[in-house]
Enzyme design. Sequence first.
Site, mmCIF file in Angstrom:
data_model
loop_
_atom_site.group_PDB
_atom_site.id
_atom_site.type_symbol
_atom_site.label_atom_id
_atom_site.label_comp_id
_atom_site.label_asym_id
_atom_site.label_seq_id
_atom_site.Cartn_x
_atom_site.Cartn_y
_atom_site.Cartn_z
ATOM 1 N N THR B 134 5.937 19.906 14.378
ATOM 2 C CA THR B 134 5.126 21.142 15.116
ATOM 3 C C THR B 134 6.032 22.011 16.473
ATOM 4 O OG1 THR B 134 3.017 22.141 15.964
ATOM 5 C CG2 THR B 134 3.519 19.834 16.354
ATOM 6 N N LYS B 138 10.401 23.129 14.959
ATOM 7 C CA LYS B 138 10.629 23.566 13.693
ATOM 8 C C LYS B 138 11.980 23.939 13.089
ATOM 9 C CE LYS B 138 5.681 24.782 12.990
ATOM 10 N NZ LYS B 138 4.671 25.648 12.134
ATOM 11 N N GLY B 200 3.834 41.019 14.073
ATOM 12 C CA GLY B 200 4.559 39.870 14.519
ATOM 13 C C GLY B 200 5.871 39.616 13.560
#
Lengths: 342, 342
Positions: B134, B138, B200
């Site tokens: 996490t 990553k 995004g």
Amino acid sequence: MCSMRWRPTPCCRSRHPRPCAAITSAWQGAPNWRTPRPGAGSMSSHDRSRNTHMPSTDTNVSLQPALRLDGRTAVLGILGDPVAQVKAPAPLTARLQQAGLNAVLVPMHVRADDVAALLPALLTLHNLAGFIVTVPHKQRVADLLGDGLLPGARRANASNVVRRTVQGGWQGELLDGTGFVAGLRAAGFDPRGRAACIAGAGGAASAIAFALADAGARSVRVCDIDTAKAEALARQLQLHGVEAGTWNGREPGEAELLVNATPVGMRVDDPRPVPASALRAGLWVAEVIMAPAVTPLLQLARERGCIAHEGRHMMERQLGLMADFFEPAILAIAPERLEVAA
Amino acid sequence: MCSMRWRPTPCCRSRHPRPCAAITSAWQGAPNWRTPRPGAGSMSSHDRSRNTHMPSTDTNVSLQPALRLDGRTAVLGILGDPVAQVKAPAPLTARLQQAGLNAVLVPMHVRADDVAALLPALLTLHNLAGFIVTVPHKQRVADLLGDGLLPGARRANASNVVRRTVQGGWQGELLDGTGFVAGLRAAGFDPRGRAACIAGAGGAASAIAFALADAGARSVRVCDIDTAKAEALARQLQLHGVEAGTWNGREPGEAELLVNATPVGMRVDDPRPVPASALRAGLWVAEVIMAPAVTPLLQLARERGCIAHEGRHMMERQLGLMADFFEPAILAIAPERLEVAA
């Protein structure tokens, strides 16, 4: 100083040269924790089955009602090779969480050659509070920790528990002997002022001998199939001011406690580690072997009117000592106390 | 090829440059698993609270009736910095054990600088089946795994799950996008043949865009406060043969799905990531944010007759994908299936 002459005897042997193998066997077996047996959950019935054949369920602690496991959980490992036989993860996790600590103990299967590189890497897991060390890594870890050893581990050059310090290093201790003595005391035997003889002179015997001396035992005598090993342990004890010597392994003499600190008795076809002549009525005869719960030695001891002290006592007491040892490191990572069901 | 010209708009922003931060926020919060809430234990009520304010309890899975934890247990880690906010340990452990796998997931708090040295060290823990990755690791883990990346992770250069291979190496995949699409499908939206627009252009957006394309979406358009980032993602999608372009962030156009793949909406004072003009009645509006369950965007979407798709769907579906991903590595370590209560 008492320095008895060691004489080889076929009844006192250590066939498995791995130090502390007998102690570590305390964690052997892998019951299915999903199916709690009656009586599971109690950590305090340590003397319930003394001198009886009632199986102990003390360490078969279910993780019911529920385990706390989240991002704040502090992790403990148990390093061994193999590791499948260890029993500690469920009962120690249950004990820690029952004490309000958000922590979990998981097995970590690591080869001896990888231990040296692993210890600094585990420091980078900042929520790893520490680890238990089992066969065959106790000496290797002690060698690696160097100045990070507490007195008991330094004296024995073996460590079975290691915790993270506030300075960000590892600190190791050896709780085998302390756990053994705590188990004896809880069962009603106080070593203070009493003579003890020990079969075996390996890591387990060393830890137990020093712990008995710390507890005020009058004298400690050791025997081993390896003469030099027994003499070396006796000398080491003497150097620490302990009234110590070697033991012939055949008669208890003035001893009120006889400890089998060898792995002899774990296997079905094992002989007894000492002959019947060593078993006097009223003598406390203690094992560190966990499986079988009642070894042939303990069976014979009962038949001869001795007080048989099973290996599980040492393990059960070590759970509490381990919980105490790891608690500050766990709280540094997971300071929030869990709500504990009444 | 559709390659719309990107125009900056104050309603489409990514204030937190950490890739995949929004996705990882899916694991945020640390409920007390000792006190199961009503409804806990169900993994299948994924669409129960769609378009309602009913709080989801899907991931609040208690580890009752009991956790299997012994020397044979395969261990999984979740690497993050911080790691306290992760939610996965209890529900993924419960899911694995309910599937008969003897495994446990524990948090592993590791700093970015230590990840490179940690990965080979974790290989020496032979009962560590793998780990979830996490924020912020990553991309770093993907860089380190190199040839060990499966296609989804290689394409996104990010990995959120890594498992041990039979050859003794690590193999990484990225399940964020697949989990998102699985959540959409389970809720009743099949991306096949449909146009989507995404707010995004970071790691989460990239994973979702590729997964939507894999699922047969007709076109994918992206917008970001960082123009170059949106254009780069659009180009990358086009290079993989996806009908892609940039999006103005103000009107949905022909899109039937609008995804907020930014972290905007996690904080109380966050603006909406897109304006009301982007919300047409009948449009599916999907979040990857887990907390709050209903973001201001989803609230407005409902008011305007859209179908609000909460972030938890992606997490819930990822639990199953992760369990499937880790299963072979777990079985290689702990082949004995657990008895599972009916």
